[in-house]
Design a protein around this motif. Structure first.
Motif, PDB file in Angstrom:
ATOM      1  N   UNK A  83       0.861  -1.187   0.000  1.00  0.00           N
ATOM      2  CA  UNK A  83       0.000   0.000   0.000  1.00  0.00           C
ATOM      3  C   UNK A  83       0.890   1.227   0.000  1.00  0.00           C
ATOM      4  N   UNK A  84       0.681   2.083  -1.001  1.00  0.00           N
ATOM      5  CA  UNK A  84       1.506   3.274  -1.166  1.00  0.00           C
ATOM      6  C   UNK A  84       2.990   2.928  -1.138  1.00  0.00           C
ATOM      7  N   UNK A  85       3.305   1.826  -1.816  1.00  0.00           N
ATOM      8  CA  UNK A  85       4.670   1.325  -2.015  1.00  0.00           C
ATOM      9  C   UNK A  85       5.329   0.816  -0.730  1.00  0.00           C
ATOM     10  N   UNK A  86       4.529   0.506   0.273  1.00  0.00           N
ATOM     11  CA  UNK A  86       5.040  -0.117   1.495  1.00  0.00           C
ATOM     12  C   UNK A  86       4.456  -1.524   1.582  1.00  0.00           C
ATOM     13  N   UNK A 188       9.897   7.831  -6.385  1.00  0.00           N
ATOM     14  CA  UNK A 188       8.500   7.835  -5.946  1.00  0.00           C
ATOM     15  C   UNK A 188       7.986   6.414  -5.746  1.00  0.00           C
ATOM     16  N   UNK A 189       8.547   5.465  -6.501  1.00  0.00           N
ATOM     17  CA  UNK A 189       8.123   4.069  -6.437  1.00  0.00           C
ATOM     18  C   UNK A 189       9.382   3.205  -6.336  1.00  0.00           C
ATOM     19  N   UNK A 190       9.657   2.689  -5.141  1.00  0.00           N
ATOM     20  CA  UNK A 190      10.933   2.014  -4.888  1.00  0.00           C
ATOM     21  C   UNK A 190      10.892   0.509  -5.093  1.00  0.00           C
ATOM     22  N   UNK A 191       9.722  -0.106  -4.979  1.00  0.00           N
ATOM     23  CA  UNK A 191       9.655  -1.571  -5.015  1.00  0.00           C
ATOM     24  C   UNK A 191      10.182  -2.099  -6.340  1.00  0.00           C
ATOM     25  N   UNK A 192      11.103  -3.041  -6.251  1.00  0.00           N
ATOM     26  CA  UNK A 192      11.653  -3.687  -7.443  1.00  0.00           C
ATOM     27  C   UNK A 192      12.879  -3.024  -8.023  1.00  0.00           C
ATOM     28  N   UNK A 226      12.443   5.770 -12.159  1.00  0.00           N
ATOM     29  CA  UNK A 226      12.202   5.974 -10.728  1.00  0.00           C
ATOM     30  C   UNK A 226      10.767   6.389 -10.427  1.00  0.00           C
ATOM     31  N   UNK A 227      10.115   7.034 -11.388  1.00  0.00           N
ATOM     32  CA  UNK A 227       8.786   7.571 -11.130  1.00  0.00           C
ATOM     33  C   UNK A 227       7.664   6.741 -11.755  1.00  0.00           C
ATOM     34  N   UNK A 228       7.973   5.494 -12.060  1.00  0.00           N
ATOM     35  CA  UNK A 228       6.969   4.613 -12.660  1.00  0.00           C
ATOM     36  C   UNK A 228       6.570   3.533 -11.642  1.00  0.00           C
ATOM     37  N   UNK A 229       5.280   3.351 -11.368  1.00  0.00           N
ATOM     38  CA  UNK A 229       4.867   2.342 -10.383  1.00  0.00           C
ATOM     39  C   UNK A 229       5.017   0.918 -10.898  1.00  0.00           C
ATOM     40  N   UNK A 230       5.342   0.010 -10.005  1.00  0.00           N
ATOM     41  CA  UNK A 230       5.513  -1.440 -10.165  1.00  0.00           C
ATOM     42  C   UNK A 230       6.768  -1.802 -10.942  1.00  0.00           C
TER      43      UNK A 230
END
Length: 238
Positions: A83-86, A188-192, A226-230
């Motif tokens: 949730x919200x990259x956590x 903004x989106x760190x996962x992966x 860096x600013x792209x989700x998933x």
């Protein structure tokens, strides 16, 4: 070039937003092993990805959209929820399974600690010419195996064993006590991001055989997403 990749594939669920009726939900394949394998596949490698899918609707969905053929087990497909990259929940039991068909298809292997230590020991006996070992996400099971592998991990993971390359987030990467700096922008989106660094670094290294230039090139390419989700969408955009 052929590469064998051992790790997990997850059904990833990303939730963005704080209001239940004003949220964005993204569902894509994920997992460190899968992310690395998919990135190298997109870069033109012949990948044999060794992971596990359950015999459920999530597994069926993933089989339809990925280019690999993981072993299917009578278990639930692994699930990762953030949730919200956590990260807030992980169901990973299937990744403790045993491979039915464990054999070497390449001279190069990439492994993660998403699978059991027993299976890691079996893989070690295949005697690969070159092994890249990302000791995440469970570095505590990595000791005593793959002593000659090229070890990659985060700063916290590398407290469990000596690493060749240490990932230190937005500060960059450490190699031989030297810091290779990034642009220091907080994603903004760190996962992966760590998985994608692995894939980009390994691709550069296999082509150029220079660790330092491979680190520099991997960091530069990683900074573009860096600013792209998933992780899945990051890889598709590279």
């Amino acid at each position: 070039m052929k590469v064998d990749v051992y790790g997990a594939i997850f059904y990833d669920i990303y939730i963005y937003g704080d209001e239940p009726h004003n949220s964005k939900i993204i569902e894509v394949p994920g997992g460190s092993g899968f992310n690395i394998a998919y990135l190298l596949y997109k870069l033109g490698y012949e990948i044999n990805f060794k992971g596990f899918l359950g015999n459920d609707y999530k597994g069926e969905y993933l089989k339809r959209i990925i280019p690999f053929h993981p072993e299917v087990k009578n278990e639930k497909t692994a699930v990762f929820i953030s949730k919200n990259d956590i990260p807030i929940a992980v169901e990973r039991k299937i990744n403790e399974s045993e491979y039915n068909d464990l054999r070497k298809n390449a001279d190069i292997a990439i492994i993660t600690t998403e699978i059991s230590k027993e299976e890691l020991k079996r893989i070690e006996k295949l005697n690969y010419k070159k092994v890249f070992f990302d000791i995440g996400p469970r570095p505590f099971i990595s000791n005593g195996i793959f002593e000659k592998a090229f070890i990659i991990g985060t700063e916290n993971e590398c407290k469990y064993r000596k690493c060749d390359v240490i990932k230190i987030g937005e500060k960059g990467v450490i190699y031989k006590k030297k810091i290779f700096s990034s642009n220091k922008k907080i994603a903004n989106y760190k996962i992966g991001l760590g998985d994608i660094f692995d894939g980009l670094f390994i691709d550069n290294y296999l082509k150029r055989k220079s660790i330092e230039s491979s680190i520099i090139n991997a960091i530069k390419r990683l900074e573009k997403v860096l600013d792209m989700p998933t992780a899945y969408n990051k890889i598709k955009a590279l």
